[in-house]
Motif scaffolding. Structure first.
Motif, PDB file in Angstrom:
ATOM      1  N   MET A   1       0.850  -1.179   0.000  1.00  0.00           N
ATOM      2  CA  MET A   1       0.000   0.000   0.000  1.00  0.00           C
ATOM      3  C   MET A   1       0.896   1.242   0.000  1.00  0.00           C
ATOM      4  SD  MET A   1      -3.034   1.160   2.634  1.00  0.00           S
ATOM      5  CE  MET A   1      -4.054  -0.228   2.180  1.00  0.00           C
ATOM      6  N   ALA A   2       0.626   2.179  -0.880  1.00  0.00           N
ATOM      7  CA  ALA A   2       1.376   3.438  -0.954  1.00  0.00           C
ATOM      8  C   ALA A   2       0.796   4.441   0.040  1.00  0.00           C
ATOM      9  CB  ALA A   2       1.306   3.998  -2.368  1.00  0.00           C
ATOM     10  N   ARG A   3       1.667   5.287   0.557  1.00  0.00           N
ATOM     11  CA  ARG A   3       1.233   6.278   1.558  1.00  0.00           C
ATOM     12  C   ARG A   3       1.730   7.658   1.158  1.00  0.00           C
ATOM     13  NH1 ARG A   3      -1.118   6.686   6.330  1.00  0.00           N
ATOM     14  NH2 ARG A   3      -0.350   8.102   7.923  1.00  0.00           N
ATOM     15  N   ILE A   4       0.850   8.635   1.278  1.00  0.00           N
ATOM     16  CA  ILE A   4       1.190  10.041   1.077  1.00  0.00           C
ATOM     17  C   ILE A   4       1.212  10.695   2.452  1.00  0.00           C
ATOM     18  CG2 ILE A   4       0.356  12.247   0.161  1.00  0.00           C
ATOM     19  CD1 ILE A   4      -0.800  10.662  -2.216  1.00  0.00           C
ATOM     20  N   ASP A   5       2.244  11.504   2.705  1.00  0.00           N
ATOM     21  CA  ASP A   5       2.382  12.196   3.990  1.00  0.00           C
ATOM     22  C   ASP A   5       2.989  13.565   3.704  1.00  0.00           C
ATOM     23  OD1 ASP A   5       2.675  12.973   6.613  1.00  0.00           O
ATOM     24  OD2 ASP A   5       3.932  11.272   7.196  1.00  0.00           O
ATOM     25  N   ILE A   6       2.156  14.601   3.768  1.00  0.00           N
ATOM     26  CA  ILE A   6       2.568  15.958   3.415  1.00  0.00           C
ATOM     27  C   ILE A   6       2.332  16.890   4.598  1.00  0.00           C
ATOM     28  CG2 ILE A   6       2.142  17.939   1.898  1.00  0.00           C
ATOM     29  CD1 ILE A   6       0.985  15.930  -0.154  1.00  0.00           C
ATOM     30  N   HIS A   7       3.340  17.667   4.936  1.00  0.00           N
ATOM     31  CA  HIS A   7       3.210  18.768   5.899  1.00  0.00           C
ATOM     32  C   HIS A   7       3.343  20.051   5.091  1.00  0.00           C
ATOM     33  CE1 HIS A   7       3.546  16.406   9.630  1.00  0.00           C
ATOM     34  NE2 HIS A   7       4.249  15.587   8.872  1.00  0.00           N
ATOM     35  N   HIS A   8       2.333  20.918   5.173  1.00  0.00           N
ATOM     36  CA  HIS A   8       2.344  22.158   4.393  1.00  0.00           C
ATOM     37  C   HIS A   8       2.042  23.336   5.323  1.00  0.00           C
ATOM     38  CE1 HIS A   8       2.109  24.400   0.635  1.00  0.00           C
ATOM     39  NE2 HIS A   8       1.203  25.132   1.253  1.00  0.00           N
ATOM     40  N   PRO A   9       2.954  24.317   5.399  1.00  0.00           N
ATOM     41  CA  PRO A   9       2.730  25.460   6.290  1.00  0.00           C
ATOM     42  C   PRO A   9       1.627  26.377   5.772  1.00  0.00           C
ATOM     43  CG  PRO A   9       4.694  25.820   4.991  1.00  0.00           C
ATOM     44  CD  PRO A   9       4.209  24.430   4.669  1.00  0.00           C
ATOM     45  N   HIS A  10       1.008  27.114   6.695  1.00  0.00           N
ATOM     46  CA  HIS A  10       0.036  28.139   6.302  1.00  0.00           C
ATOM     47  C   HIS A  10       0.004  29.233   7.364  1.00  0.00           C
ATOM     48  CE1 HIS A  10      -3.437  27.715   9.038  1.00  0.00           C
ATOM     49  NE2 HIS A  10      -3.108  26.434   9.098  1.00  0.00           N
ATOM     50  N   THR A  11      -0.499  30.382   6.963  1.00  0.00           N
ATOM     51  CA  THR A  11      -0.618  31.517   7.885  1.00  0.00           C
ATOM     52  C   THR A  11      -2.037  32.075   7.886  1.00  0.00           C
ATOM     53  OG1 THR A  11       0.090  33.042   6.140  1.00  0.00           O
ATOM     54  CG2 THR A  11       1.808  32.180   7.612  1.00  0.00           C
ATOM     55  N   LEU A  12      -2.989  31.286   7.436  1.00  0.00           N
ATOM     56  CA  LEU A  12      -4.375  31.742   7.347  1.00  0.00           C
ATOM     57  C   LEU A  12      -5.064  31.716   8.707  1.00  0.00           C
ATOM     58  CD1 LEU A  12      -5.535  29.830   4.144  1.00  0.00           C
ATOM     59  CD2 LEU A  12      -4.722  32.181   4.298  1.00  0.00           C
ATOM     60  N   ALA A  13      -6.042  32.597   8.851  1.00  0.00           N
ATOM     61  CA  ALA A  13      -6.903  32.576  10.039  1.00  0.00           C
ATOM     62  C   ALA A  13      -7.675  31.255  10.039  1.00  0.00           C
ATOM     63  CB  ALA A  13      -7.870  33.756  10.005  1.00  0.00           C
ATOM     64  N   PRO A  14      -8.053  30.743  11.222  1.00  0.00           N
ATOM     65  CA  PRO A  14      -8.714  29.432  11.298  1.00  0.00           C
ATOM     66  C   PRO A  14      -9.933  29.281  10.383  1.00  0.00           C
ATOM     67  CG  PRO A  14      -8.093  30.145  13.482  1.00  0.00           C
ATOM     68  CD  PRO A  14      -7.809  31.300  12.559  1.00  0.00           C
ATOM     69  N   ASP A  15     -10.817  30.261  10.338  1.00  0.00           N
ATOM     70  CA  ASP A  15     -12.008  30.145   9.486  1.00  0.00           C
ATOM     71  C   ASP A  15     -11.645  30.078   8.009  1.00  0.00           C
ATOM     72  OD1 ASP A  15     -13.665  30.111  11.683  1.00  0.00           O
ATOM     73  OD2 ASP A  15     -14.217  32.225  11.530  1.00  0.00           O
ATOM     74  N   ARG A  16     -10.700  30.907   7.591  1.00  0.00           N
ATOM     75  CA  ARG A  16     -10.268  30.924   6.186  1.00  0.00           C
ATOM     76  C   ARG A  16      -9.543  29.626   5.843  1.00  0.00           C
ATOM     77  NH1 ARG A  16     -10.863  30.662   1.489  1.00  0.00           N
ATOM     78  NH2 ARG A  16      -9.408  31.570   0.035  1.00  0.00           N
ATOM     79  N   ALA A  17      -8.731  29.136   6.770  1.00  0.00           N
ATOM     80  CA  ALA A  17      -8.019  27.879   6.531  1.00  0.00           C
ATOM     81  C   ALA A  17      -9.012  26.725   6.376  1.00  0.00           C
ATOM     82  CB  ALA A  17      -7.043  27.607   7.672  1.00  0.00           C
TER      83      ALA A  17
END
Length: 91
Positions: A1-17
């Motif tokens: 089974m293949a697995r994808i694992d991505i960590h992506h930074p963001h600076t958005l407000a919680p509602d917008r995110a």
């Protein structure tokens, strides 16, 4: 089974995110026919051959997905598309 694992930074407000994560989920639904549901700040998605989640953290997203045999063969393009969409929405 293949697995994808991505960590992506963001600076958005919680509602917008959260709204942006929902837009990513809508794209996954449109493109791959996944079913999505929220559990707190984590969006779970599933369909035959794909199971994963997008965890919305204060300063990053954590995307994980387990791909069955057929989708595992397309791991590279799926992961590249996820990274592209995340960059568009969260950079």
């Amino acid at each position: 089974m293949a697995r994808i694992d991505i960590h992506h930074p963001h600076t958005l407000a919680p509602d917008r995110a959260r709204q942006s994560v929902q837009e990513v989920a809508d794209k996954l639904t449109e493109r791959f026919g996944v079913d999505c549901r929220w559990d707190g700040d984590t969006l779970h998605f599933t369909r035959s051959g794909i199971e994963g989640c997008i965890a919305l953290l204060p300063d990053q997203l954590h995307v994980t997905a387990d791909l069955g045999f057929l989708f595992g063969a397309m791991k590279g393009p799926i992961e590249a598309e996820l990274r592209r969409v995340l960059s568009e929405r969260f950079s």
